[in-house]
Write a protein that holds these residues in place. Structure first.
Motif, PDB file in Angstrom:
ATOM      1  N   PRO A 119       2.722 -28.911   4.589  1.00  0.00           N
ATOM      2  CA  PRO A 119       3.067 -27.566   5.026  1.00  0.00           C
ATOM      3  C   PRO A 119       4.049 -27.553   6.187  1.00  0.00           C
ATOM      4  O   PRO A 119       4.710 -26.542   6.419  1.00  0.00           O
ATOM      5  CB  PRO A 119       1.713 -26.975   5.432  1.00  0.00           C
ATOM      6  N   PHE A 120       4.155 -28.653   6.915  1.00  0.00           N
ATOM      7  CA  PHE A 120       5.021 -28.701   8.087  1.00  0.00           C
ATOM      8  C   PHE A 120       6.470 -28.985   7.715  1.00  0.00           C
ATOM      9  O   PHE A 120       7.404 -28.402   8.259  1.00  0.00           O
ATOM     10  CB  PHE A 120       4.492 -29.753   9.071  1.00  0.00           C
ATOM     11  N   THR A 121       6.660 -29.915   6.745  1.00  0.00           N
ATOM     12  CA  THR A 121       8.016 -30.315   6.357  1.00  0.00           C
ATOM     13  C   THR A 121       8.383 -29.914   4.939  1.00  0.00           C
ATOM     14  O   THR A 121       9.541 -30.062   4.538  1.00  0.00           O
ATOM     15  CB  THR A 121       8.146 -31.845   6.489  1.00  0.00           C
ATOM     16  N   ASN A 122       7.394 -29.421   4.170  1.00  0.00           N
ATOM     17  CA  ASN A 122       7.597 -29.077   2.763  1.00  0.00           C
ATOM     18  C   ASN A 122       8.015 -30.278   1.923  1.00  0.00           C
ATOM     19  O   ASN A 122       8.627 -30.120   0.858  1.00  0.00           O
ATOM     20  CB  ASN A 122       8.624 -27.958   2.607  1.00  0.00           C
ATOM     21  N   SER A 123       7.716 -31.465   2.371  1.00  0.00           N
ATOM     22  CA  SER A 123       8.042 -32.677   1.618  1.00  0.00           C
ATOM     23  C   SER A 123       6.789 -33.202   0.941  1.00  0.00           C
ATOM     24  O   SER A 123       5.663 -32.896   1.342  1.00  0.00           O
ATOM     25  CB  SER A 123       8.617 -33.746   2.559  1.00  0.00           C
ATOM     26  N   VAL A 124       7.013 -34.008  -0.100  1.00  0.00           N
ATOM     27  CA  VAL A 124       5.891 -34.587  -0.839  1.00  0.00           C
ATOM     28  C   VAL A 124       5.369 -35.783  -0.067  1.00  0.00           C
ATOM     29  O   VAL A 124       6.140 -36.646   0.383  1.00  0.00           O
ATOM     30  CB  VAL A 124       6.325 -35.006  -2.247  1.00  0.00           C
ATOM     31  N   ILE A 125       4.077 -35.814   0.116  1.00  0.00           N
ATOM     32  CA  ILE A 125       3.451 -36.905   0.851  1.00  0.00           C
ATOM     33  C   ILE A 125       2.479 -37.619  -0.069  1.00  0.00           C
ATOM     34  O   ILE A 125       2.010 -37.039  -1.063  1.00  0.00           O
ATOM     35  CB  ILE A 125       2.735 -36.387   2.114  1.00  0.00           C
ATOM     36  N   PRO A 126       2.186 -38.894   0.212  1.00  0.00           N
ATOM     37  CA  PRO A 126       1.237 -39.637  -0.639  1.00  0.00           C
ATOM     38  C   PRO A 126      -0.146 -38.996  -0.608  1.00  0.00           C
ATOM     39  O   PRO A 126      -0.428 -38.075   0.163  1.00  0.00           O
ATOM     40  CB  PRO A 126       1.243 -41.031  -0.016  1.00  0.00           C
ATOM     41  N   GLN A 127      -0.991 -39.562  -1.432  1.00  0.00           N
ATOM     42  CA  GLN A 127      -2.357 -39.033  -1.527  1.00  0.00           C
ATOM     43  C   GLN A 127      -3.031 -39.040  -0.162  1.00  0.00           C
ATOM     44  O   GLN A 127      -3.101 -40.049   0.516  1.00  0.00           O
ATOM     45  CB  GLN A 127      -3.158 -39.884  -2.508  1.00  0.00           C
ATOM     46  N   SER A 128      -3.449 -37.856   0.242  1.00  0.00           N
ATOM     47  CA  SER A 128      -4.099 -37.704   1.547  1.00  0.00           C
ATOM     48  C   SER A 128      -4.838 -36.375   1.576  1.00  0.00           C
ATOM     49  O   SER A 128      -4.737 -35.576   0.652  1.00  0.00           O
ATOM     50  CB  SER A 128      -3.069 -37.778   2.684  1.00  0.00           C
ATOM     51  N   THR A 129      -5.553 -36.156   2.657  1.00  0.00           N
ATOM     52  CA  THR A 129      -6.263 -34.885   2.868  1.00  0.00           C
ATOM     53  C   THR A 129      -5.479 -34.051   3.879  1.00  0.00           C
ATOM     54  O   THR A 129      -5.159 -34.539   4.970  1.00  0.00           O
ATOM     55  CB  THR A 129      -7.683 -35.130   3.377  1.00  0.00           C
ATOM     56  N   VAL A 130      -5.179 -32.815   3.507  1.00  0.00           N
ATOM     57  CA  VAL A 130      -4.381 -31.926   4.354  1.00  0.00           C
ATOM     58  C   VAL A 130      -5.249 -30.754   4.789  1.00  0.00           C
ATOM     59  O   VAL A 130      -5.832 -30.061   3.944  1.00  0.00           O
ATOM     60  CB  VAL A 130      -3.129 -31.416   3.619  1.00  0.00           C
ATOM     61  N   ASN A 131      -5.325 -30.571   6.072  1.00  0.00           N
ATOM     62  CA  ASN A 131      -6.049 -29.427   6.662  1.00  0.00           C
ATOM     63  C   ASN A 131      -5.015 -28.515   7.294  1.00  0.00           C
ATOM     64  O   ASN A 131      -4.218 -28.945   8.139  1.00  0.00           O
ATOM     65  CB  ASN A 131      -7.046 -29.924   7.703  1.00  0.00           C
ATOM     66  N   SER A 132      -4.994 -27.223   6.896  1.00  0.00           N
ATOM     67  CA  SER A 132      -3.981 -26.300   7.410  1.00  0.00           C
ATOM     68  C   SER A 132      -4.600 -24.941   7.681  1.00  0.00           C
ATOM     69  O   SER A 132      -5.597 -24.545   7.057  1.00  0.00           O
ATOM     70  CB  SER A 132      -2.825 -26.160   6.422  1.00  0.00           C
ATOM     71  N   SER A 133      -3.991 -24.230   8.598  1.00  0.00           N
ATOM     72  CA  SER A 133      -4.412 -22.870   8.961  1.00  0.00           C
ATOM     73  C   SER A 133      -3.175 -21.992   9.055  1.00  0.00           C
ATOM     74  O   SER A 133      -2.125 -22.432   9.555  1.00  0.00           O
ATOM     75  CB  SER A 133      -5.152 -22.862  10.299  1.00  0.00           C
ATOM     76  N   ASN A 134      -3.297 -20.769   8.584  1.00  0.00           N
ATOM     77  CA  ASN A 134      -2.207 -19.795   8.643  1.00  0.00           C
ATOM     78  C   ASN A 134      -2.724 -18.516   9.287  1.00  0.00           C
ATOM     79  O   ASN A 134      -3.826 -18.039   8.952  1.00  0.00           O
ATOM     80  CB  ASN A 134      -1.674 -19.480   7.249  1.00  0.00           C
ATOM     81  N   TYR A 135      -1.947 -17.922  10.170  1.00  0.00           N
ATOM     82  CA  TYR A 135      -2.309 -16.690  10.853  1.00  0.00           C
ATOM     83  C   TYR A 135      -1.141 -15.723  10.765  1.00  0.00           C
ATOM     84  O   TYR A 135       0.037 -16.126  10.892  1.00  0.00           O
ATOM     85  CB  TYR A 135      -2.650 -16.950  12.326  1.00  0.00           C
ATOM     86  N   GLY A 136      -1.476 -14.471  10.540  1.00  0.00           N
ATOM     87  CA  GLY A 136      -0.423 -13.457  10.447  1.00  0.00           C
ATOM     88  C   GLY A 136      -0.886 -12.121  11.004  1.00  0.00           C
ATOM     89  O   GLY A 136      -2.028 -11.709  10.803  1.00  0.00           O
ATOM     90  N   LEU A 137      -0.008 -11.463  11.703  1.00  0.00           N
ATOM     91  CA  LEU A 137      -0.246 -10.122  12.231  1.00  0.00           C
ATOM     92  C   LEU A 137       0.894  -9.242  11.763  1.00  0.00           C
ATOM     93  O   LEU A 137       2.068  -9.522  12.052  1.00  0.00           O
ATOM     94  CB  LEU A 137      -0.321 -10.135  13.758  1.00  0.00           C
ATOM     95  N   SER A 138       0.560  -8.189  11.015  1.00  0.00           N
ATOM     96  CA  SER A 138       1.576  -7.286  10.475  1.00  0.00           C
ATOM     97  C   SER A 138       1.240  -5.859  10.851  1.00  0.00           C
ATOM     98  O   SER A 138       0.078  -5.496  11.002  1.00  0.00           O
ATOM     99  CB  SER A 138       1.671  -7.427   8.959  1.00  0.00           C
ATOM    100  N   GLY A 139       2.243  -5.060  10.998  1.00  0.00           N
ATOM    101  CA  GLY A 139       2.066  -3.652  11.337  1.00  0.00           C
ATOM    102  C   GLY A 139       3.232  -2.839  10.828  1.00  0.00           C
ATOM    103  O   GLY A 139       4.310  -3.378  10.514  1.00  0.00           O
TER     104      GLY A 139
END
Length: 490
Positions: A93-113
């Motif tokens: 999610p940081f570089t949008n590149s394909v990485i080998p088999q691994s576990t990825v933990n990510s969080s997304n936050y958004g505030l809209s009005g």
């Protein structure tokens, strides 16, 4: 359809006036089972299901109005997503590149009005429509309360009518009992035949039946009063006596047209119908907003965190490795490879708060939406709103027509009850003189007991009719006063 029931107004003045009269007629304090007219009305308004439903309708309409006003305010939404993925090839999610088999933990936050700048005044017209609808609901609730109150007044007067008729029946029985005592003495003296004694005894029995019937009428009237207050039959109740003066039989001052013109400004159901029309007009204006463009502005704040984001934390310059670049140079006729030094470094995950700060993204959007073709929805919505407006106008016209007819009927009933009261008064006066003559002739032995009983029965019926005519006339005049918003008092 009557003037709004208000404790601080002319209706209160009526009830307080009635209460003062009641206090004079009944100086003893009210017992738990003795209710004044004002207490009966309060109980009825508290227990009546239609009134309670009307109150809920007002509360619901009020909430609808508050929501339409809140719709004018900007909107704001916060959204958070947490994901955990593993196995197979992943997208960083940081570089949008394909990485080998691994576990990825990510969080997304958004505030809209966002806020609507212009939409054909749809929101404002909706607020106006709901505000008028709330006022109409309040007027309709007041009309329901007035109907309940007037029904209680009628049942209350019916109880008083029955009580006065019972007094008349008891007085008639007392007079017959006195006549029976005199006849007994005359029979003992041999002045009249014994058959006269039997006829007077039969009349006394009829009078006792009249007392029972009058008591039954009181019981039925009290039942109707309890039902008007939504109270169970098993609860004992007694009304406070009121000193009702003999109503005037002079012609009523106001004409039906004058009463109608005054009632148009006072009747809550008429006012409610007119408010419904104005609300429907605002609904048409709100529906026309579908023909206009919509201009809005929106803003967004977004950021993310991922476990794959790393950065260099230190560099070891003492331990440098060489890496061929794939290029060569010729030095002294010797072909040598070109190498680049690579220092050894240490990498670590970017801290959580640093990622949220570094990845913060801001955006603002000004949008314009112009309706071109939408299946004629806007036109049809305006057409439906216009039909609702016409229905509201017809309903208001129907209510005004019903009001006029009710006033004309009430006025005609008032004149009829006045004529009946006047004629009954004259009849009672004539029959009282005829009874006095019959009583004197009976004591003198000039007539028999049968003729005496006929004269007495005629007088008894006339007196009972006079009581009923008096209260009926009072009630009819109070209805007309009710339409004119006049202070009512007994």
């Amino acid at each position: 359809m009557f003037v709004a029931w208000k404790r601080s107004g002319w209706m209160t003045a009526w009830l307080l006036g009635a209460g003062l009269t009641m206090a004079v007629a009944q100086p003893a304090p009210n017992t738990p089972n003795r209710l004044s007219l004002e207490q009966c009305v309060d109980i009825a308004l508290k227990n009546n299901i239609q009134v309670r439903q009307g109150q809920l309708t007002v509360e619901n309409t009020d909430l609808t109005l508050k929501q339409s006003r809140n719709n004018l305010l900007p909107t704001a939404t916060f959204q958070a997503n947490q994901s955990l993925s593993g196995g197979g090839r992943q997208i960083d999610p940081f570089t949008n590149s394909v990485i080998p088999q691994s576990t990825v933990n990510s969080s997304n936050y958004g505030l809209s009005g966002g806020v609507t700048l212009f939409n054909g005044f749809f929101l404002r017209n909706t607020v106006k429509q709901n505000d008028l609808a709330l006022q109409a609901s309040q007027k309709e609730l007041a009309a329901t309360q007035n109907t309940v109150a007037l029904n209680v007044v009628q049942q209350y007067l019916n109880v008083l009518t029955g009580q006065e008729q019972l007094i008349v029946a008891q007085q008639q029985a007392a007079a017959t009992q006195a006549q029976l005592d005199r006849t007994q003495r005359l029979v003992n003296a041999g002045s009249v035949p014994e058959a006269s004694l039997y006829e007077v005894q039969a009349q006394l029995a009829n009078d006792e039946v009249a007392i029972v019937n009058a008591q039954n009428q009181i019981d039925l009237a009290k039942l109707a009063l309890l039902q008007a207050m939504n109270l169970p039959l098993g609860q004992p109740v007694d009304v406070v006596a009121v000193a009702v003066p003999d109503p005037s039989v002079t012609p009523y001052e106001a004409t039906p047209q004058q009463i109608y013109e005054i009632a148009l400004d006072n009747m809550p159901d008429v006012q409610g119908a007119e408010l419904r029309v104005r609300s429907a007009v605002a609904g048409v204006q709100a529906a026309r907003a579908n023909f206009y463009p919509i201009l809005a502005i929106n803003g967004n704040l977004n950021t993310l965190f991922t476990s794959t984001a790393t950065r260099t934390t230190s560099v070891d310059t003492t331990n440098i490795s060489l890496q061929p670049s794939g290029q060569f140079v010729i030095i002294n006729n010797e072909r040598l490879p070109v190498v680049s030094p690579i220092p050894r470094s240490t990498r670590a995950q970017v801290p959580y708060l640093d990622q949220l700060t570094n990845n913060l993204n801001r955006s603002a959007t000004l949008s314009l939406r112009v309706p071109i073709v939408n299946g004629f929805q806007a036109r049809n919505r305006v057409g439906i709103a216009k039909i609702q407006q016409l229905n509201a106008q017809l309903q208001a016209e129907s209510i005004r027509l019903q009001l006029r007819q009710n006033i004309e009927t009430a006025y005609t009933n008032m004149r009829a009850s006045a004529n009946r009261y006047r004629a009954t008064q004259a009849s009672v006066a004539s029959l009282e003189r005829a009874f006095q003559v019959a009583e004197s002739r009976l004591n003198a032995g000039a007539i028999n007991a049968t003729d005496y009983n006929v004269a007495k029965s005629n007088l008894d019926r006339a007196r009972a009719s006079l009581v009923q005519a008096k209260y009926e006339y009072v009630f009819r005049t109070k209805i007309l006063d009710f339409y004119q918003n006049k202070p009512l008092s007994f």
